[in-house]
Scaffold this active site. Structure first.
Site, PDB file in Angstrom:
ATOM      1  N   ASN A   7       0.878  -1.171   0.000  1.00  0.00           N
ATOM      2  CA  ASN A   7       0.000   0.000   0.000  1.00  0.00           C
ATOM      3  C   ASN A   7       0.915   1.221   0.000  1.00  0.00           C
ATOM      4  O   ASN A   7       1.437   1.609   1.032  1.00  0.00           O
ATOM      5  CB  ASN A   7      -0.884  -0.050   1.255  1.00  0.00           C
ATOM      6  N   ARG A  89      -2.650  -2.019  -3.393  1.00  0.00           N
ATOM      7  CA  ARG A  89      -3.824  -1.187  -3.225  1.00  0.00           C
ATOM      8  C   ARG A  89      -3.694  -0.028  -4.216  1.00  0.00           C
ATOM      9  O   ARG A  89      -2.668   0.644  -4.267  1.00  0.00           O
ATOM     10  CB  ARG A  89      -3.849  -0.625  -1.809  1.00  0.00           C
ATOM     11  N   HIS A 178     -12.619   3.862   0.044  1.00  0.00           N
ATOM     12  CA  HIS A 178     -12.604   2.867   1.134  1.00  0.00           C
ATOM     13  C   HIS A 178     -13.350   1.598   0.728  1.00  0.00           C
ATOM     14  O   HIS A 178     -13.828   0.854   1.590  1.00  0.00           O
ATOM     15  CB  HIS A 178     -13.316   3.392   2.405  1.00  0.00           C
ATOM     16  N   GLY A 208     -12.152   6.586  10.307  1.00  0.00           N
ATOM     17  CA  GLY A 208     -10.731   6.638  10.690  1.00  0.00           C
ATOM     18  C   GLY A 208     -10.257   8.064  10.543  1.00  0.00           C
ATOM     19  O   GLY A 208     -11.007   8.995  10.833  1.00  0.00           O
ATOM     20  N   ARG A 239     -10.615  17.008   7.160  1.00  0.00           N
ATOM     21  CA  ARG A 239     -11.375  17.364   5.945  1.00  0.00           C
ATOM     22  C   ARG A 239     -12.781  17.841   6.300  1.00  0.00           C
ATOM     23  O   ARG A 239     -13.416  17.274   7.199  1.00  0.00           O
ATOM     24  CB  ARG A 239     -11.499  16.149   5.018  1.00  0.00           C
ATOM     25  N   ASP A 281      -7.032  14.069  15.991  1.00  0.00           N
ATOM     26  CA  ASP A 281      -7.061  12.739  16.585  1.00  0.00           C
ATOM     27  C   ASP A 281      -8.299  12.627  17.495  1.00  0.00           C
ATOM     28  O   ASP A 281      -8.445  13.398  18.442  1.00  0.00           O
ATOM     29  CB  ASP A 281      -5.771  12.517  17.384  1.00  0.00           C
ATOM     30  N   GLU A 384      -8.083  -4.575   5.360  1.00  0.00           N
ATOM     31  CA  GLU A 384      -8.025  -4.338   3.917  1.00  0.00           C
ATOM     32  C   GLU A 384      -6.928  -5.185   3.266  1.00  0.00           C
ATOM     33  O   GLU A 384      -7.099  -5.684   2.156  1.00  0.00           O
ATOM     34  CB  GLU A 384      -7.783  -2.845   3.664  1.00  0.00           C
TER      35      GLU A 384
HETATM   36  P1  ADP Z   1      -6.712   5.624   8.604  1.00  0.00           P
HETATM   37  O1  ADP Z   1      -7.975   6.255   8.103  1.00  0.00           O
HETATM   38  O2  ADP Z   1      -5.496   6.507   8.421  1.00  0.00           O
HETATM   39  O3  ADP Z   1      -6.507   4.190   8.191  1.00  0.00           O
HETATM   40  P2  ADP Z   1      -7.393   4.579  11.223  1.00  0.00           P
HETATM   41  O4  ADP Z   1      -8.535   3.773  10.712  1.00  0.00           O
HETATM   42  O5  ADP Z   1      -6.227   3.873  11.802  1.00  0.00           O
HETATM   43  O6  ADP Z   1      -6.881   5.642  10.187  1.00  0.00           O
HETATM   44  O7  ADP Z   1      -7.983   5.564  12.339  1.00  0.00           O
HETATM   45  C1  ADP Z   1      -7.224   6.546  12.952  1.00  0.00           C
HETATM   46  C2  ADP Z   1      -8.119   7.324  13.905  1.00  0.00           C
HETATM   47  O8  ADP Z   1      -8.626   6.406  14.887  1.00  0.00           O
HETATM   48  C3  ADP Z   1      -7.403   8.434  14.659  1.00  0.00           C
HETATM   49  O9  ADP Z   1      -8.141   9.649  14.575  1.00  0.00           O
HETATM   50  C4  ADP Z   1      -7.409   7.920  16.101  1.00  0.00           C
HETATM   51  O10 ADP Z   1      -7.524   8.960  16.986  1.00  0.00           O
HETATM   52  C5  ADP Z   1      -8.667   7.084  16.126  1.00  0.00           C
HETATM   53  N1  ADP Z   1      -8.672   6.185  17.278  1.00  0.00           N
HETATM   54  C6  ADP Z   1      -7.849   5.158  17.547  1.00  0.00           C
HETATM   55  N2  ADP Z   1      -8.144   4.624  18.769  1.00  0.00           N
HETATM   56  C7  ADP Z   1      -9.183   5.342  19.265  1.00  0.00           C
HETATM   57  C8  ADP Z   1      -9.936   5.316  20.477  1.00  0.00           C
HETATM   58  N3  ADP Z   1      -9.682   4.427  21.415  1.00  0.00           N
HETATM   59  N4  ADP Z   1     -10.928   6.225  20.638  1.00  0.00           N
HETATM   60  C9  ADP Z   1     -11.190   7.131  19.692  1.00  0.00           C
HETATM   61  N5  ADP Z   1     -10.524   7.223  18.536  1.00  0.00           N
HETATM   62  C10 ADP Z   1      -9.531   6.346  18.313  1.00  0.00           C
END
Ligand code: ADP
Length: 399
Positions: A7, A89, A178, A208, A239, A281, A384
């Protein structure tokens, strides 16, 4: 069959090596293009290896990953010839690809044509394909597209109400992204529910850093919240998601911004980061909201309210739903988001079991609706890479 999944992002390469469905190794090479690219390489049951290298482009990065996979200490393969196929990917397949495809020169040319509408994503994906063609010339490669699953959307869902000529001339339409994750979790949800996917109407919420919701009607994507680009739909980490199209025009006028600047504003400085002014985050947003930060709480509310509206609209689009599925970093881990997004929807037959939601174990699939909920609510960890590995295996063995 040993399949390497790649990826490739603009400055990173994520990889996983599978032997059938068993994962042998995984890793992430970051900061490509610098003298301090970092490789994190993990093999099950062993300590994670971290190393720093000068890696100026994807080809040398992938060469390093291949070397690591056969390294006497860090590796898991005797020889590089053990890799039987590589799955990539690929973000944008436009209307040219409605399924995963064996890579041929014609396929590469079509992916290159899609650069015009995916200038950030397709070039690094192609860099990975070119690198493998050079480094492992005999190994078959498969492209698995993020847009392909959504090619079943009907015209009424993907057409924008702008002059039709922009669709024919510039291919402007909703594509949805996605798709690999939406496809994977809808299959997993069906097996959790013990019913064929073809009998179910499922709403999949991939939440995410980027987030999208999809209506999966009897196994086919019939609508999805992301659009021509991954900017449409839900607000995300950085975004804006859906917005009155007049707003960016107005801001451009007021602040004298050019195209690049407004693009950065909507993609990098908006979403929950923009509203809260604190972070993209969701963990930080939730923590600050719980401590009483008003704008963090507002960001969370806006996100969950919009998500709730998407769920409601996709129930309308499919004349009902059998399940709502949460996945992605936020969807899998945030009981707060799942709770807020499904609140007060009992009239639609959607009832969250708050206790099950709160105590759901990390990393496991679970049902979190009440016994009387007509629409089941599930959490399903996405994978994925596994779907890419499976598609690659299927396509390569059926040649
Ligand atoms: P991507 O879209 O880059 O693949 P991910 O699916 O790994 O990203 O998601 C990342 C997001 O998940 C981040 O914003 C992170 O803060 C959030 N995240 C991870 N663990 C938790 C949690 N326990 N509670 C809330 N949000 C979380």
């Amino acid at each position: 069959m040993k399949v390497l999944v790649l990826n490739c992002g603009s400055s990173s390469v994520k990889y996983r090596l599978y032997d059938d469905d068993e994962q042998l190794a995984e890793g992430l090479l970051e900061k490509i293009g610098t003298g301090e690219a970092q490789l994190n390489h993990t093999v099950a049951g062993r300590k994670k290896e971290v190393s720093v290298h000068e890696i100026l482009e994807h080809r040398t990065g992938i060469e390093l990953i291949l070397k690591t996979l056969v390294d006497a200490d860090k590796g898991v393969l005797k020889s590089i010839d053990d890799i039987e196929a590589v799955g990539h990917r690929v973000v944008h397949g436009a209307e040219a690809f409605s399924q995963s495809t064996l890579i041929t020169p014609e396929v590469v040319a079509k992916i290159e044509e899609c650069i015009d509408i995916a200038p950030l994503h397709n070039p690094p994906n192609l860099a990975g394909i070119y690198a493998i063609s050079e480094l492992l010339p005999k190994v078959p490669q498969v492209a698995v597209f993020d847009t392909a699953f959504h090619q079943t959307m009907p015209e009424r869902a993907y057409m924008y109400a702008i002059p039709y000529v922009f669709y024919t001339q510039y291919h402007i339409r909703k594509y949805g992204f996605h798709g690999i994750s939406h496809q994977y979790v809808s299959h997993e949800a069906a097996s959790l529910l013990g019913k064929p996917l073809e009998d179910l109407r499922i709403i999949t919420c991939h939440l995410g850093n980027g987030s999208s919701v999809t209506a999966v009607d009897h196994g086919r994507s019939v609508d999805s919240s992301m659009g021509f680009t991954p900017l449409e739909g839900l607000p995300m980490g950085t975004r804006s998601g859906d917005i009155d199209p007049a707003v960016p025009l107005y801001i451009m006028g007021k602040e004298e911004l050019n195209l690049q600047q407004i693009n950065a504003l909507l993609n990098k400085h908006s979403g929950v980061l923009g509203i809260s002014g604190i972070s993209n985050d969701f963990r930080t947003i939730e923590e600050e909201a719980s401590k009483g930060d008003r704008r963090a709480a507002l960001a969370l509310e806006v996100f969950c309210y919009r998500l709730k509206k998407y769920i409601g609209s996709y129930i309308a689009a499919m004349n009902g739903a059998d399940a709502v599925v949460f996945t992605g970093g936020v969807g899998e881990n945030s009981d707060v988001v799942r709770d807020m997004a499904t609140r007060d929807m009992e009239f639609l037959g959607l009832e969250l079991d708050r206790e099950k939601n709160r105590t759901k174990k990390r990393g496991e699939a679970a049902e979190i609706s009440t016994a009387s909920s007509r629409i089941r609510i599930l959490v399903v960890p996405t994978n994925e890479e596994l779907l890419i590995a499976r598609d690659t295996r299927r396509i390569v063995t059926s040649r």
